[in-house]
Design a protein around this motif. Structure first.
Motif, mmCIF file in Angstrom:
data_model
loop_
_atom_site.group_PDB
_atom_site.id
_atom_site.type_symbol
_atom_site.label_atom_id
_atom_site.label_comp_id
_atom_site.label_asym_id
_atom_site.label_seq_id
_atom_site.Cartn_x
_atom_site.Cartn_y
_atom_site.Cartn_z
ATOM 1 N N LEU A 1 -31.691 -54.074 -68.942
ATOM 2 C CA LEU A 1 -32.703 -53.423 -69.771
ATOM 3 C C LEU A 1 -33.978 -53.150 -68.986
ATOM 4 O O LEU A 1 -34.587 -52.078 -69.106
ATOM 5 C CB LEU A 1 -33.033 -54.300 -70.990
ATOM 6 C CG LEU A 1 -31.972 -54.385 -72.078
ATOM 7 C CD1 LEU A 1 -32.306 -55.504 -73.048
ATOM 8 C CD2 LEU A 1 -31.858 -53.059 -72.824
ATOM 9 N N ARG A 2 -34.381 -54.119 -68.176
ATOM 10 C CA ARG A 2 -35.653 -54.003 -67.469
ATOM 11 C C ARG A 2 -35.628 -52.904 -66.412
ATOM 12 O O ARG A 2 -36.600 -52.142 -66.251
ATOM 13 C CB ARG A 2 -35.999 -55.341 -66.815
ATOM 14 C CG ARG A 2 -37.364 -55.360 -66.142
ATOM 15 C CD ARG A 2 -37.690 -56.747 -65.658
ATOM 16 N NE ARG A 2 -36.648 -57.263 -64.767
ATOM 17 C CZ ARG A 2 -36.549 -58.534 -64.398
ATOM 18 N NH1 ARG A 2 -37.387 -59.417 -64.889
ATOM 19 N NH2 ARG A 2 -35.594 -58.915 -63.579
ATOM 20 N N THR A 3 -34.499 -52.795 -65.699
ATOM 21 C CA THR A 3 -34.438 -51.818 -64.603
ATOM 22 C C THR A 3 -34.653 -50.385 -65.087
ATOM 23 O O THR A 3 -35.538 -49.679 -64.583
ATOM 24 C CB THR A 3 -33.106 -51.954 -63.848
ATOM 25 O OG1 THR A 3 -32.989 -53.291 -63.348
ATOM 26 C CG2 THR A 3 -33.030 -50.967 -62.700
ATOM 27 N N PRO A 4 -33.853 -49.905 -66.081
ATOM 28 C CA PRO A 4 -34.090 -48.522 -66.527
ATOM 29 C C PRO A 4 -35.424 -48.342 -67.239
ATOM 30 O O PRO A 4 -36.065 -47.294 -67.129
ATOM 31 C CB PRO A 4 -32.919 -48.247 -67.476
ATOM 32 C CG PRO A 4 -32.417 -49.578 -67.893
ATOM 33 C CD PRO A 4 -32.676 -50.491 -66.746
ATOM 34 N N MET A 5 -35.846 -49.380 -67.986
ATOM 35 C CA MET A 5 -37.135 -49.253 -68.680
ATOM 36 C C MET A 5 -38.291 -49.162 -67.685
ATOM 37 O O MET A 5 -39.254 -48.415 -67.900
ATOM 38 C CB MET A 5 -37.336 -50.450 -69.623
ATOM 39 C CG MET A 5 -36.426 -50.416 -70.843
ATOM 40 S SD MET A 5 -36.633 -51.829 -71.930
ATOM 41 C CE MET A 5 -38.241 -51.499 -72.598
ATOM 42 N N THR A 6 -38.189 -49.916 -66.597
ATOM 43 C CA THR A 6 -39.215 -49.839 -65.548
ATOM 44 C C THR A 6 -39.235 -48.449 -64.934
ATOM 45 O O THR A 6 -40.318 -47.860 -64.684
ATOM 46 C CB THR A 6 -38.947 -50.887 -64.461
ATOM 47 O OG1 THR A 6 -38.956 -52.189 -65.056
ATOM 48 C CG2 THR A 6 -40.009 -50.819 -63.369
ATOM 49 N N ALA A 7 -38.018 -47.910 -64.695
ATOM 50 C CA ALA A 7 -37.933 -46.560 -64.112
ATOM 51 C C ALA A 7 -38.514 -45.522 -65.059
ATOM 52 O O ALA A 7 -39.279 -44.632 -64.651
ATOM 53 C CB ALA A 7 -36.476 -46.240 -63.792
ATOM 54 N N ILE A 8 -38.147 -45.637 -66.348
ATOM 55 C CA ILE A 8 -38.645 -44.683 -67.341
ATOM 56 C C ILE A 8 -40.180 -44.732 -67.402
ATOM 57 O O ILE A 8 -40.860 -43.698 -67.385
ATOM 58 C CB ILE A 8 -38.048 -45.003 -68.735
ATOM 59 C CG1 ILE A 8 -36.542 -44.706 -68.733
ATOM 60 C CG2 ILE A 8 -38.752 -44.197 -69.829
ATOM 61 C CD1 ILE A 8 -35.832 -45.219 -69.964
ATOM 62 N N LYS A 9 -40.711 -45.934 -67.464
ATOM 63 C CA LYS A 9 -42.166 -46.105 -67.546
ATOM 64 C C LYS A 9 -42.849 -45.515 -66.313
ATOM 65 O O LYS A 9 -43.881 -44.815 -66.424
ATOM 66 C CB LYS A 9 -42.497 -47.585 -67.677
ATOM 67 C CG LYS A 9 -43.988 -47.871 -67.769
ATOM 68 C CD LYS A 9 -44.253 -49.358 -67.891
ATOM 69 C CE LYS A 9 -45.754 -49.642 -67.925
ATOM 70 N NZ LYS A 9 -46.039 -51.108 -68.020
ATOM 71 N N SER A 10 -42.276 -45.775 -65.154
ATOM 72 C CA SER A 10 -42.905 -45.304 -63.903
ATOM 73 C C SER A 10 -42.915 -43.791 -63.813
ATOM 74 O O SER A 10 -43.952 -43.179 -63.505
ATOM 75 C CB SER A 10 -42.155 -45.897 -62.701
ATOM 76 O OG SER A 10 -42.229 -47.310 -62.705
ATOM 77 N N TYR A 11 -41.763 -43.165 -64.092
ATOM 78 C CA TYR A 11 -41.692 -41.708 -63.961
ATOM 79 C C TYR A 11 -42.504 -41.005 -65.043
ATOM 80 O O TYR A 11 -43.099 -39.943 -64.804
ATOM 81 C CB TYR A 11 -40.236 -41.244 -63.985
ATOM 82 C CG TYR A 11 -39.496 -41.614 -62.716
ATOM 83 C CD1 TYR A 11 -39.919 -41.134 -61.482
ATOM 84 C CD2 TYR A 11 -38.382 -42.446 -62.745
ATOM 85 C CE1 TYR A 11 -39.272 -41.472 -60.305
ATOM 86 C CE2 TYR A 11 -37.715 -42.791 -61.570
ATOM 87 C CZ TYR A 11 -38.168 -42.305 -60.353
ATOM 88 O OH TYR A 11 -37.515 -42.650 -59.195
ATOM 89 N N ASN B 1 -26.071 -46.646 -73.126
ATOM 90 C CA ASN B 1 -24.733 -47.184 -72.878
ATOM 91 C C ASN B 1 -24.687 -48.685 -73.130
ATOM 92 O O ASN B 1 -23.717 -49.209 -73.697
ATOM 93 C CB ASN B 1 -24.300 -46.893 -71.435
ATOM 94 C CG ASN B 1 -24.014 -45.423 -71.205
ATOM 95 O OD1 ASN B 1 -23.770 -44.675 -72.150
ATOM 96 N ND2 ASN B 1 -24.060 -45.004 -69.954
ATOM 97 N N LEU B 2 -25.734 -49.387 -72.705
ATOM 98 C CA LEU B 2 -25.793 -50.831 -72.919
ATOM 99 C C LEU B 2 -25.803 -51.149 -74.410
ATOM 100 O O LEU B 2 -25.070 -52.016 -74.885
ATOM 101 C CB LEU B 2 -27.038 -51.412 -72.249
ATOM 102 C CG LEU B 2 -27.317 -52.901 -72.530
ATOM 103 C CD1 LEU B 2 -26.180 -53.769 -72.028
ATOM 104 C CD2 LEU B 2 -28.641 -53.317 -71.891
ATOM 105 N N VAL B 3 -26.638 -50.442 -75.158
ATOM 106 C CA VAL B 3 -26.721 -50.670 -76.602
ATOM 107 C C VAL B 3 -25.383 -50.364 -77.272
ATOM 108 O O VAL B 3 -24.920 -51.108 -78.149
ATOM 109 C CB VAL B 3 -27.845 -49.817 -77.217
ATOM 110 C CG1 VAL B 3 -27.821 -49.913 -78.747
ATOM 111 C CG2 VAL B 3 -29.197 -50.267 -76.692
ATOM 112 N N ASN B 4 -24.746 -49.272 -76.858
ATOM 113 C CA ASN B 4 -23.445 -48.904 -77.437
ATOM 114 C C ASN B 4 -22.379 -49.968 -77.160
ATOM 115 O O ASN B 4 -21.547 -50.274 -78.025
ATOM 116 C CB ASN B 4 -22.986 -47.556 -76.889
ATOM 117 C CG ASN B 4 -23.742 -46.397 -77.500
ATOM 118 O OD1 ASN B 4 -24.287 -46.514 -78.611
ATOM 119 N ND2 ASN B 4 -23.807 -45.278 -76.795
#
Length: 487
Positions: free
Chosen positions: A248-258, A290-293
């Protein structure tokens, strides 16, 4: 004093006070009382020893049964004691223990066959022990063939009976809390009518005592197994929390950064940079989705809320659609993905769920196959089923790791380095297994380290019958022969 006035005691046979006979009668009564007392003491001593076995640190049902069988024979002089356990899954009676005597060893050597572990189907109605279990009553026989069929022939049992010196065998069901959990047979060296009342009573009581002993051991074993499962689940929970947090943290960090870059530096970025950042935001969002699904799929499957809508469709066409979705990933890793273009019949399953299975299995092959590797999808047909095989030239899977596959959170490498490289929670293959089995098929893997892996599954061929209704299934559903059972 005139002694002639005293009448002499009568000495003839009419004398009502026959002291020798009275003493003989009293002595015989005392002997019987001592004999009864001895039998009672022997019974109590044996029951105490069995209690000691039950209350000892030994918890294995087989060890307890063996110790009880041995002590009954050694203390009472019976020829053979056998303890059998009812296996409800296989519908058989399993010989858990048999008293260890020289005669038993001689009989086993005679036929080069062990009496331990023999399984008697409950359908074997000619077997006296099976009859005792089914009818819940004691059974008696003078012929060991009645309790050894179908494991030995009539001629073999005659020889066994001669070696053991058995004249009669008594079979008792082991009943605990109104439920039959097994059986016990006691073989003796005389016919049953020669047994003393105390021996009969003891044998009858033994069935109850042994039944309780076996029930306690089985319950303790179940508790131990449950505790072990809880420990494993607790460990899996901790590992999953670590995985899920990272995922969860990895994509959320990427989303926040971009997004921050786009919001605060957007005016200084050219269109190509903006498009690149938006694509990375989209990819990270898809990873979160995908993780949530996956988590939702597991929850629905295990709670019985998963809905399947089976239809007939072209599996080859669906596989080609999955190929189109993955073509960019394949090209990025300079791999080759080949789909065997062979005519196969339409299958009957939930199309979306089979799409998920294909996407996961082929996606895994791409993920774990090195650059310039090859992935091939083949098809076959047998016994009303279509088989799909995904073959890759990846690193393969060791025998030790094979058991982790298709289990919940069953990643082969849970290190953060591995998670960072490949991603994923370890739920994918578990979900695939449930979806395939709930669709009436099977899934398995063949692999060798250094030579790649083959993941294969089967799905029922469409038989021409149409079912429009949506069905709801859970893990308790066990579809067979190509049918999906509604729950």
């Amino acid at each position: 004093m005139d002694n002639s006035a005293i009448a002499p005691l009568p000495s003839d046979s009419s004398n009502p006070f026959d002291f020798p006979k009275e003493f003989e009668h009293i002595a015989e009564g005392m002997y019987q009382k001592n004999l009864e007392l001895n039998e009672r003491n022997k019974t109590l001593a044996l029951l105490r020893k069995i209690d000691e076995i039950i209350l000892s640190t030994v918890t294995d049902p087989q060890q307890i049964a063996q110790q009880v069988a041995n002590i009954v024979v050694s203390e009472l002089g019976f020829k053979v004691v056998v303890v059998l356990l009812l296996d409800k899954k296989e519908n058989v009676l399993v010989r858990l223990a048999i008293s260890q005597t020289e005669a038993i060893k001689q009989a086993e050597q005679e036929f080069n066959k062990s009496f331990h572990g023999l399984k008697t189907p409950l359908t074997q109605d000619s077997n006296l022990i099976v009859q005792a279990v089914k009818e819940r009553v004691m059974k008696v026989t003078h012929d060991l063939f009645d309790i050894l069929t179908p494991h030995f022939t009539k001629e073999e049992t005659e020889k066994i009976q001669e070696i053991l010196g058995v004249k009669a065998a008594l079979a008792y069901p082991l009943i605990v809390r109104g439920e039959v959990i097994g059986a016990m047979s006691v073989s003796v060296g005389q016919t049953e009518d020669r047994l003393s009342p105390y021996e009969r009573d003891l044998i009858s009581r033994l069935s109850g005592v042994i039944g309780i002993a076996m029930d306690n051991a089985l319950m303790y074993q179940e508790i131990q197994e449950a505790n072990e499962k809880l420990k494993v689940l607790d460990k899996l929970k901790d590992e999953f929390l670590s995985l899920a947090t990272h995922e969860l943290r990895t994509p959320m960090t990427a989303i926040k950064s971009y997004l921050w870059m786009l919001m605060n530096k957007g005016k200084t970025l050219d269109e190509e940079k903006k498009k690149l950042y938006m694509n990375r935001v989209y990819t990270s969002t898809q990873r979160l989705l995908n993780l949530v699904n996956e988590l939702l799929d597991v929850s629905r499957i295990e709670s019985g809320r998963l809905k399947l809508t089976p239809t007939s469709f072209d599996l080859l066409g669906l596989t080609k659609e999955v190929n189109d979705e993955l073509v960019a990933r394949v090209a990025d890793r300079k791999q080759t993905l080949t789909i065997q273009d062979t005519p196969i019949p339409q299958i009957y399953a939930d199309k979306d769920k089979i799409h998920e299975v294909l996407l996961n299995l082929i996606g895994n092959s791409i993920k774990y196959t090195p650059e310039e590797g090859k992935i091939t999808v083949n098809f076959g047909q047998k016994d009303g089923m279509v088989q799909v095989s995904i073959i890759d030239t990846g690193r393969g899977i060791s025998k030790e790791d094979m058991s982790k596959l298709f289990t919940k959170f069953g990643r082969l490498d849970n290190t953060l380095v591995a998670i960072g490289e490949t991603g994923g929670t370890g739920l994918g293959l578990y979900i695939c297994k449930q979806l395939v089995e709930l669709s009436g098929g099977k899934i398995w893997v063949e692999s060798e380290v250094g030579k790649g892996s083959t993941f294969a599954f089967t799905i029922p061929v469409y038989n021409g019958q149409k079912v429009d209704e949506t069905i709801q299934v859970g893990l308790s559903s066990k579809p067979t022969n190509g049918e999906t059972n509604a729950r």
